[in-house]
Design a protein around this motif. Sequence first.
Motif, PDB file in Angstrom:
ATOM      1  N   ALA A  27       0.843  -1.209   0.000  1.00  8.56           N
ATOM      2  CA  ALA A  27       0.000   0.000   0.000  1.00  8.56           C
ATOM      3  C   ALA A  27       0.880   1.261   0.000  1.00  8.56           C
ATOM      4  O   ALA A  27       0.586   2.229  -0.711  1.00  8.56           O
ATOM      5  CB  ALA A  27      -0.933  -0.012   1.205  1.00  8.56           C
ATOM      6  N   ILE A  28       1.959   1.239   0.776  1.00  6.80           N
ATOM      7  CA  ILE A  28       2.846   2.422   0.810  1.00  6.80           C
ATOM      8  C   ILE A  28       3.528   2.602  -0.548  1.00  6.80           C
ATOM      9  O   ILE A  28       3.589   3.706  -1.097  1.00  6.80           O
ATOM     10  CB  ILE A  28       3.886   2.294   1.943  1.00  6.80           C
ATOM     11  N   LEU A  29       4.048   1.511  -1.106  1.00  8.05           N
ATOM     12  CA  LEU A  29       4.754   1.637  -2.396  1.00  8.05           C
ATOM     13  C   LEU A  29       3.780   2.055  -3.508  1.00  8.05           C
ATOM     14  O   LEU A  29       4.123   2.900  -4.339  1.00  8.05           O
ATOM     15  CB  LEU A  29       5.474   0.329  -2.743  1.00  8.05           C
ATOM     16  N   ASP A  30       2.576   1.500  -3.506  1.00 11.46           N
ATOM     17  CA  ASP A  30       1.582   1.910  -4.521  1.00 11.46           C
ATOM     18  C   ASP A  30       1.353   3.416  -4.453  1.00 11.46           C
ATOM     19  O   ASP A  30       1.244   4.095  -5.477  1.00 11.46           O
ATOM     20  CB  ASP A  30       0.241   1.187  -4.298  1.00 11.46           C
ATOM     21  N   TYR A  31       1.299   3.929  -3.229  1.00 19.63           N
ATOM     22  CA  TYR A  31       1.071   5.381  -3.059  1.00 19.63           C
ATOM     23  C   TYR A  31       2.262   6.173  -3.590  1.00 19.63           C
ATOM     24  O   TYR A  31       2.107   7.127  -4.357  1.00 19.63           O
ATOM     25  CB  TYR A  31       0.830   5.693  -1.579  1.00 19.63           C
ATOM     26  N   LEU A  32       3.481   5.764  -3.188  1.00 28.68           N
ATOM     27  CA  LEU A  32       4.680   6.510  -3.609  1.00 28.68           C
ATOM     28  C   LEU A  32       4.867   6.454  -5.129  1.00 28.68           C
ATOM     29  O   LEU A  32       5.407   7.377  -5.731  1.00 28.68           O
ATOM     30  CB  LEU A  32       5.922   5.954  -2.905  1.00 28.68           C
ATOM     31  N   LEU A  33       4.423   5.356  -5.728  1.00 26.27           N
ATOM     32  CA  LEU A  33       4.610   5.180  -7.180  1.00 26.27           C
ATOM     33  C   LEU A  33       3.634   6.013  -8.009  1.00 26.27           C
ATOM     34  O   LEU A  33       3.749   6.048  -9.232  1.00 26.27           O
ATOM     35  CB  LEU A  33       4.467   3.687  -7.536  1.00 26.27           C
ATOM     36  N   GLN A  34       2.707   6.693  -7.348  1.00 26.80           N
ATOM     37  CA  GLN A  34       1.796   7.553  -8.112  1.00 26.80           C
ATOM     38  C   GLN A  34       2.528   8.762  -8.690  1.00 26.80           C
ATOM     39  O   GLN A  34       2.063   9.378  -9.635  1.00 26.80           O
ATOM     40  CB  GLN A  34       0.645   8.026  -7.224  1.00 26.80           C
ATOM     41  N   LYS A  35       3.662   9.126  -8.094  1.00 30.34           N
ATOM     42  CA  LYS A  35       4.443  10.268  -8.617  1.00 30.34           C
ATOM     43  C   LYS A  35       5.522   9.758  -9.559  1.00 30.34           C
ATOM     44  O   LYS A  35       6.114   8.710  -9.307  1.00 30.34           O
ATOM     45  CB  LYS A  35       5.120  11.009  -7.466  1.00 30.34           C
ATOM     46  N   ASP A  36       5.838  10.544 -10.592  1.00 28.29           N
ATOM     47  CA  ASP A  36       6.865  10.134 -11.555  1.00 28.29           C
ATOM     48  C   ASP A  36       8.272  10.120 -10.955  1.00 28.29           C
ATOM     49  O   ASP A  36       9.126   9.356 -11.378  1.00 28.29           O
ATOM     50  CB  ASP A  36       6.884  11.098 -12.755  1.00 28.29           C
ATOM     51  N   LYS A  37       8.501  10.993  -9.960  1.00 30.71           N
ATOM     52  CA  LYS A  37       9.854  11.143  -9.398  1.00 30.71           C
ATOM     53  C   LYS A  37      10.382   9.818  -8.885  1.00 30.71           C
ATOM     54  O   LYS A  37       9.654   9.089  -8.193  1.00 30.71           O
ATOM     55  CB  LYS A  37       9.792  12.101  -8.203  1.00 30.71           C
ATOM     56  N   PRO A  38      11.646   9.483  -9.124  1.00 29.81           N
ATOM     57  CA  PRO A  38      12.208   8.218  -8.630  1.00 29.81           C
ATOM     58  C   PRO A  38      12.165   8.143  -7.103  1.00 29.81           C
ATOM     59  O   PRO A  38      12.159   9.168  -6.423  1.00 29.81           O
ATOM     60  CB  PRO A  38      13.664   8.254  -9.095  1.00 29.81           C
ATOM     61  N   LEU A  39      12.148   6.931  -6.591  1.00 30.13           N
ATOM     62  CA  LEU A  39      12.151   6.737  -5.134  1.00 30.13           C
ATOM     63  C   LEU A  39      13.218   5.703  -4.768  1.00 30.13           C
ATOM     64  O   LEU A  39      13.746   4.994  -5.630  1.00 30.13           O
ATOM     65  CB  LEU A  39      10.766   6.291  -4.648  1.00 30.13           C
ATOM     66  N   CYS A  40      13.515   5.660  -3.463  1.00 29.97           N
ATOM     67  CA  CYS A  40      14.472   4.668  -2.952  1.00 29.97           C
ATOM     68  C   CYS A  40      13.782   3.784  -1.925  1.00 29.97           C
ATOM     69  O   CYS A  40      13.155   4.292  -0.990  1.00 29.97           O
ATOM     70  CB  CYS A  40      15.669   5.378  -2.312  1.00 29.97           C
ATOM     71  N   TYR A  41      13.893   2.470  -2.090  1.00 24.06           N
ATOM     72  CA  TYR A  41      13.390   1.511  -1.110  1.00 24.06           C
ATOM     73  C   TYR A  41      14.598   0.946  -0.384  1.00 24.06           C
ATOM     74  O   TYR A  41      15.520   0.423  -1.020  1.00 24.06           O
ATOM     75  CB  TYR A  41      12.628   0.395  -1.834  1.00 24.06           C
TER      76      TYR A  41
END
Length: 283
Positions: free
Chosen positions: A24-38
């Motif tokens: 659920a957290i990753l699905d939310y963060l992936l809504q933005k185009d900006k890259p993320l770090c896990y």
Amino acid sequence: MLSYRHSYHAGNHADVLKHLVQVAILDYLLQKDKPLCYHDSHAGAGLYSLGSEQAQKTAEYQQGIGRLWQYQAKSAALASYLNLINSLNPDNNLAFYPGSPKIAAMLLRPQDTIQATELHPSDFPILQSQFARRRYSRIEHLDAWAGFKAMLPPLVKRGLVLIDPPYELKTEYSDVVAGLAEAYRRFPQATYAIWYPVIERPAIEAFINAIVATGIKNQLRIEFCPQPDKAGFGMSGSGMLVINSPYTLAASMREALAELAPMLAGSDHQGSNLWQVSQLVGE
Ligand SMILES: C[S@@+](CC[C@H](N)C(=O)[O-])C[C@H]1O[C@@H](n2cnc3c(N)ncnc32)[C@H](O)[C@@H]1O
């Protein structure tokens, strides 16, 4: 000291809760185009065969994902988690269960970074081999707390840090509190998800109070106990403490747990107080 192997426990009710929240957290963060770090501090082996000798020995997955995986969920968060499990098991046979770094690898985009630390000498090479061809990944045979110092903050200033120790040593509770404070100081923009077992109720409340006492804002508690609290019984359930939680998470977890909890509840549970989602510290 490193006697814990997650292969005995993969897919149990605690994994279901942990990975439901992670997805659920990753699905939310992936809504933005900006890259993320896990960043995964206690990553495990990454992928588990449910037919293995270890998984079959405890058969814990049968009381967890085994009860759920073919269920058609109404809650969007539960459906997203179950879709992921189904995509690993396309042949109508529950053969594999993904660990947290594998879940991240399945969801993240090529531009996102995956970082992980794992200390076990047998699980580490299994984990590492799964990331050998992934460009933005850093998988280290390193102590989790040393990993925070060596690897945080990442270049990308948004993401999720999952903290999931085995809690075999009593000191791991205070290690988590200190490790969280260190990681948060380095990477305050991240969402943090800390898994904890419910074994002795007073001890876990003291642990949660210690996390609250760090003074870090925006703390959400998500807990699911398929068994009633009973001293000496063992693990009755588990929880996730989420820091900097997406604003949608509390509502989506209430919806998902209302649907999921009755399916995983033990036969001696009265049916009430199976789960809670509560804001411990405001924003
Ligand atoms: C609960 S398992 C991790 C499961 C994994 N996060 C998942 O959800 O699939 C905990 C892992 O932490 C590892 N571990 C224990 N102490 C550690 C430490 N100090 N640093 C890094 N890894 C550690 C264990 O070998 C074990 O694989």
